[in-house]
Write an enzyme that holds these catalytic residues in place. Structure first.
Site, PDB file in Angstrom:
ATOM      1  N   TRP A 181      33.779  -4.672 -10.914  1.00  0.00           N
ATOM      2  CA  TRP A 181      32.517  -5.114 -10.320  1.00  0.00           C
ATOM      3  C   TRP A 181      32.435  -6.616 -10.526  1.00  0.00           C
ATOM      4  CZ3 TRP A 181      28.282  -7.605 -12.658  1.00  0.00           C
ATOM      5  CH2 TRP A 181      27.280  -7.963 -11.734  1.00  0.00           C
ATOM      6  N   GLU A 220      33.427  -1.490  -7.190  1.00  0.00           N
ATOM      7  CA  GLU A 220      31.999  -1.134  -7.195  1.00  0.00           C
ATOM      8  C   GLU A 220      31.202  -2.123  -6.354  1.00  0.00           C
ATOM      9  OE1 GLU A 220      30.257  -1.333 -11.095  1.00  0.00           O
ATOM     10  OE2 GLU A 220      28.334  -0.523 -10.431  1.00  0.00           O
ATOM     11  N   LYS A 222      27.662  -3.498  -4.217  1.00  0.00           N
ATOM     12  CA  LYS A 222      26.270  -3.713  -4.591  1.00  0.00           C
ATOM     13  C   LYS A 222      25.552  -4.387  -3.442  1.00  0.00           C
ATOM     14  CE  LYS A 222      23.701  -5.819  -8.360  1.00  0.00           C
ATOM     15  NZ  LYS A 222      23.708  -6.049  -9.794  1.00  0.00           N
ATOM     16  N   ASP A 254      27.474   3.351  -7.493  1.00  0.00           N
ATOM     17  CA  ASP A 254      26.427   3.161  -8.504  1.00  0.00           C
ATOM     18  C   ASP A 254      25.106   3.414  -7.782  1.00  0.00           C
ATOM     19  OD1 ASP A 254      24.252   1.764  -9.852  1.00  0.00           O
ATOM     20  OD2 ASP A 254      25.742   0.800 -11.129  1.00  0.00           O
ATOM     21  N   HIS A 257      22.699   0.700  -6.464  1.00  0.00           N
ATOM     22  CA  HIS A 257      23.250  -0.397  -5.668  1.00  0.00           C
ATOM     23  C   HIS A 257      23.060  -0.277  -4.166  1.00  0.00           C
ATOM     24  CE1 HIS A 257      26.115  -2.074  -8.996  1.00  0.00           C
ATOM     25  NE2 HIS A 257      24.861  -1.965  -9.370  1.00  0.00           N
ATOM     26  N   HIS A 281      28.722   5.487 -11.168  1.00  0.00           N
ATOM     27  CA  HIS A 281      27.886   4.899 -12.213  1.00  0.00           C
ATOM     28  C   HIS A 281      26.518   5.524 -12.023  1.00  0.00           C
ATOM     29  CE1 HIS A 281      29.855   0.883 -13.626  1.00  0.00           C
ATOM     30  NE2 HIS A 281      30.487   1.953 -14.051  1.00  0.00           N
ATOM     31  N   ASP A 289      17.551  -2.744  -8.931  1.00  0.00           N
ATOM     32  CA  ASP A 289      18.657  -2.199  -9.721  1.00  0.00           C
ATOM     33  C   ASP A 289      18.397  -2.462 -11.198  1.00  0.00           C
ATOM     34  OD1 ASP A 289      21.165  -1.196 -10.431  1.00  0.00           O
ATOM     35  OD2 ASP A 289      22.143  -3.130 -10.154  1.00  0.00           O
ATOM     36  N   ASP A 291      18.474  -0.544 -13.863  1.00  0.00           N
ATOM     37  CA  ASP A 291      19.282   0.140 -14.878  1.00  0.00           C
ATOM     38  C   ASP A 291      18.446   0.737 -16.005  1.00  0.00           C
ATOM     39  OD1 ASP A 291      22.110  -0.047 -13.969  1.00  0.00           O
ATOM     40  OD2 ASP A 291      21.660  -2.171 -13.930  1.00  0.00           O
ATOM     41  N   ASP A 321      25.757   3.958 -16.409  1.00  0.00           N
ATOM     42  CA  ASP A 321      25.549   2.506 -16.396  1.00  0.00           C
ATOM     43  C   ASP A 321      24.054   2.204 -16.446  1.00  0.00           C
ATOM     44  OD1 ASP A 321      25.666  -0.206 -16.139  1.00  0.00           O
ATOM     45  OD2 ASP A 321      26.254  -0.219 -14.032  1.00  0.00           O
TER      46      ASP A 321
HETATM   47  C1  RNT Z   1      26.081  -4.355 -12.067  1.00  0.00           C
HETATM   48  C2  RNT Z   1      27.012  -3.194 -12.046  1.00  0.00           C
HETATM   49  C3  RNT Z   1      27.989  -3.135 -13.169  1.00  0.00           C
HETATM   50  C4  RNT Z   1      27.392  -3.494 -14.515  1.00  0.00           C
HETATM   51  C5  RNT Z   1      28.258  -3.147 -15.704  1.00  0.00           C
HETATM   52  C6  RNT Z   1      27.787  -3.810 -16.952  1.00  0.00           C
HETATM   53  O1  RNT Z   1      25.076  -4.263 -11.154  1.00  0.00           O
HETATM   54  O2  RNT Z   1      26.284  -2.004 -11.970  1.00  0.00           O
HETATM   55  O3  RNT Z   1      28.582  -1.894 -13.198  1.00  0.00           O
HETATM   56  O4  RNT Z   1      26.146  -2.901 -14.706  1.00  0.00           O
HETATM   57  O5  RNT Z   1      29.569  -3.415 -15.429  1.00  0.00           O
HETATM   58 ZN    ZN Z   2      27.368  -0.184 -12.195  1.00  0.00          ZN
END
Ligand code: RNT
Ligand code: ZN
Length: 414
Positions: A181, A220, A222, A254, A257, A281, A289, A291, A321
């Site tokens: 990523w 990955e 986004k 993810d 994303h 993720h 996003d 998290d 994640d």
């Molecule tokens: C960021 C991505 C990525 C990170 C990690 C820490 O938006 O989701 O995966 O969160 O690698």
């Molecule tokens: Zn991620």
């Protein structure tokens, strides 16, 4: 136990094989991310702030400050988590005995301590190169930089990371994910959207040129990040097309994303039609996003249903994640990971063949009746029993353990 026996009967009357479900659940590895333990700080001690448009907000006491603390905290967390576990590391968690190496010079030996930890703990390892929180992120760009020195530095980091992942697979058996990523993008409207993407394509080609056994290469995508609102080089279309054209490279989803009404649960089947593996993720985004710690919400259940009912538990590589610095970090790990497992159990306890039949016959009334009835079945009784058989507390008792550890260990850290 009595409740389990009773509830099991109810599920069996619906045509669900509970024992097989529990056996299958216990075999699904969850790759737990190391970075919940220290807010993605890592051990490089360069004083670099977290960058790349991601943020761990909060100031809860007791965050791990060094490898020993992070390992001890992770062990605490997994003592409350049933089933198979893996640990997902980031490159910034390298262990240096004396001499330090920059990101482009990292070698498997810098992660030997983690391999030893994984062996002692009986878990697998996955890897993530770290393309952020570093002075060589130039104008927000890494693998897509127009500055050839910068781009090459990060290509070397990508190559080094794959070798580290390969060393994990070799030492521990099985596979190791290596997930790329990058934060590359622009705050404001770009003058050239294609140039950075072509440079990223070239960088990936260079990183993946080496044939390595045991590595599951992932990219990955986004949609945007903080400070990178207008343009993301590694977009969904870009990586999906890259993965489709490059066998052995997989498109990681993810679920934070995408645009808010786009659901990863709806994307899984599209990818299952073309790819033999789908890395994930699993996270929870609140308005962006963000998290947040994974909750047992509708989308998580829907994702789990897609994995289970298509018999894709071997093909979907579940990784986590999230990073919340506002609550006890060990509790965060336990809550998020157990919720993914609970969602999988919830998904196993459904008569999927029957429901598919209802859809195919166009009996959408009966289908909705069943889908809604399932929601109030006492699946918690099965979960509690499952935890017991796995040697971890079923209900809330784990929380007392985490609080005792907080009092004895975490609060003593300054
Ligand atoms: C960021 C991505 C990525 C990170 C990690 C820490 O938006 O989701 O995966 O969160 O690698
Ligand atoms: Zn991620």
């Amino acid at each position: 136990m009595e409740r389990y026996v009773e509830t099991k009967k109810r599920y069996e009357a619906m045509g669900v094989d509970v024992e097989t479900a529990l056996e299958k659940l216990s075999q699904i590895p969850i790759s737990i991310h190391c970075w919940q333990g220290d807010d993605i700080t890592g051990f490089e001690s360069t004083g670099e702030a977290l960058s790349g448009g991601i943020q761990a907000t909060g100031n809860y006491p007791g965050k791990a400050r060094n490898p020993e603390e992070l390992m001890a905290d992770f062990k605490q967390a997994i003592s409350f988590i049933p089933g198979k576990k893996r640990l997902s590391l980031h490159a910034c968690y390298a262990l240096f005995n004396g001499e330090r190496a920059d990101r482009d010079a990292l070698r498997p030996e810098h992660f030997q301590g983690w391999v030893d930890f994984a062996k002692a703990t009986g878990i697998g390892l996955d890897f993530n190169p770290t393309f952020f929180s570093h002075p060589k992120v130039r104008d927000g760009l890494t693998l897509s930089s127009p500055d050839e020195t910068i781009r090459q530095f990060w290509v070397r980091h990508g190559i080094a990371s794959r070798r580290i992942a390969a060393s994990f697979a070799q030492a521990l058996g099985g596979h190791a994910v290596n997930n790329i990523w990058i934060p590359d993008g622009f705050k404001d409207t770009p003058a050239d959207r294609l140039g950075p993407r072509l440079r990223l394509k070239q960088s990936l080609d260079e990183i993946y040129a080496e044939q390595l056994d045991g590595v599951v290469d992932c990219v990955e995508s986004k949609v945007f990040g903080i400070g990178v609102e207008s343009y993301t080089v590694g977009s969904s279309e870009f990586y999906l097309a890259y993965a489709a054209r490059n066998p052995g490279v997989y498109n990681l989803l993810d679920n934070g994303h995408y645009h808010p009404t786009e659901m990863v649960s709806d994307k899984l089947s599209s990818l299952l039609a073309y790819f033999d593996k789908i890395p994930l993720h699993v996270t929870r985004s609140v308005r962006w996003d963000s998290d947040h710690v994974v909750a047992l919400d509708d989308e998580l259940k829907e994702i789990a249903k897609e994995i289970v009912r298509h018999d894709a538990t071997d093909r979907v590589l579940i990784g986590l994640d999230f990073f919340d610095a506002s609550i006890n970090r060990i509790a965060a790990w336990v809550i998020g990971t157990r919720n993914v497992q609970k969602a999988l159990l919830y998904a196993f306890l459904q008569p999927h063949a029957e429901m598919r039949g209802l859809q195919d016959r166009g009996d959408f009334t009966r289908l909705l009746v069943l889908q809604e009835e399932i929601k109030s079945m006492p699946f918690g009784d099965i979960w509690d029993y499952y935890c017991e058989t796995q040697g971890v507390p079923g209900g809330l008792e784990w929380y007392d353990g985490v609080m005792a550890y907080e009092k004895d260990v975490l609060l003593k850290r300054s």
